[in-house]
Design an enzyme around this catalytic site. Structure first.
Site, short mmCIF file in Angstrom:
data_model
loop_
_atom_site.label_atom_id
_atom_site.label_comp_id
_atom_site.label_asym_id
_atom_site.label_seq_id
_atom_site.Cartn_x
_atom_site.Cartn_y
_atom_site.Cartn_z
N CYS A 37 59.01 12.41 -29.30
CA CYS A 37 59.87 12.63 -28.03
C CYS A 37 60.40 13.57 -28.05
O CYS A 37 60.66 14.26 -28.26
CB CYS A 37 60.98 11.41 -27.91
SG CYS A 37 61.43 11.16 -26.52
N HIS A 70 54.34 11.02 -23.11
CA HIS A 70 52.85 10.55 -23.52
C HIS A 70 52.05 10.83 -22.98
O HIS A 70 50.54 10.78 -23.20
CB HIS A 70 52.81 9.24 -23.14
CG HIS A 70 54.25 8.30 -24.38
ND1 HIS A 70 54.20 8.36 -25.25
CD2 HIS A 70 54.27 7.30 -24.15
CE1 HIS A 70 55.42 7.98 -26.11
NE2 HIS A 70 55.70 6.75 -24.84
N GLU A 71 52.18 10.85 -21.68
CA GLU A 71 51.26 11.22 -20.27
C GLU A 71 50.55 13.30 -20.74
O GLU A 71 49.08 13.37 -20.63
CB GLU A 71 51.47 11.32 -19.18
CG GLU A 71 51.96 10.03 -18.40
CD GLU A 71 53.24 9.39 -18.98
OE1 GLU A 71 54.65 8.22 -18.41
OE2 GLU A 71 53.99 10.79 -19.76
N ASP A 99 56.71 8.97 -31.67
CA ASP A 99 56.20 8.11 -31.04
C ASP A 99 55.33 7.18 -31.76
O ASP A 99 54.49 8.41 -31.98
CB ASP A 99 56.00 8.69 -29.85
CG ASP A 99 57.01 8.96 -28.67
OD1 ASP A 99 57.92 7.96 -28.01
OD2 ASP A 99 57.96 10.26 -28.25
N VAL A 148 32.63 17.45 -30.72
CA VAL A 148 33.20 17.89 -31.21
C VAL A 148 32.85 17.19 -33.27
O VAL A 148 32.79 16.48 -33.12
CB VAL A 148 34.79 17.55 -31.07
CG1 VAL A 148 34.68 15.61 -30.95
CG2 VAL A 148 36.04 17.76 -31.88
N GLU A 149 33.71 18.31 -34.30
CA GLU A 149 33.66 17.41 -35.22
C GLU A 149 34.39 17.12 -35.69
O GLU A 149 35.06 16.80 -35.59
CB GLU A 149 32.58 18.74 -36.68
CG GLU A 149 32.41 18.41 -37.92
CD GLU A 149 34.02 17.95 -38.36
OE1 GLU A 149 33.74 17.03 -39.17
OE2 GLU A 149 35.08 18.43 -38.38
#
Length: 163
Positions: free
Chosen positions: A55, A96-97, A62, A77-78
């Protein structure tokens, strides 16, 4: 180390080597390889059930499951590099967003997929869970319209259109 005689692993450094975790946000650890079927539309999905970030206000951890789904273009993507990249958020302070949007934008920049969506299923804090969703469709293609439709129906209920 990558076998220089094998075109599949050429240029991949994380795969097959001892795992080194970055303690700071590290998009530079992401690696790609050539998609052998760029003419096909197909889904690739990654689930990371042990994602953690901090946070930015309290510094408390979080926890989330991050779900990444994409339709690859020329590059993919590997997975080990993706794991190391997602781990690098461990000491990264963002909402979070922001985490979900940063992940999506880094992957778009890295591999230029036809379509991608990233969902964060964050565990409840203070009785509220947050599930941000971000998506992208390659501009000027059917995938751009697909991104608009999937965003409109995210969560299962279409957003009412306004007159």
């Amino acid at each position: 180390m990558a076998d220089s005689g094998n075109r599949t692993t050429e240029g991949l450094h994380a795969l097959g080597s001892k795992t080194k975790y970055s303690m700071d946000y590290a998009p530079e650890v992401l690696e790609t390889f050539v998609n052998k079927h760029p003419e096909n539309d197909y889904w690739v999905q990654f689930n990371c059930p042990e994602f953690t970030s901090l946070c930015p206000i309290t510094g408390q951890p979080d926890f989330a499951e991050i779900r990444i789904m994409y339709i690859p273009g020329e590059r993919m993507v590997e997975s080990k590099s993706l794991k190391l990249y997602l781990f690098s958020f461990r000491n990264h302070g963002d909402f979070h967003e922001d985490c979900v949007n940063i992940i999506m934008k880094d992957l778009v920049k890295l591999m230029q997929p036809k379509y991608i969506e990233v969902t964060g299923l964050f565990t409840p804090r203070g009785g509220i869970s947050i599930h941000p969703y971000a998506n992208y469709g390659m501009p000027g293609t059917k995938y751009e319209a697909m991104a608009e439709r999937r965003l409109e129906y995210y969560g299962g209920t279409p957003v009412p259109s306004r007159p």
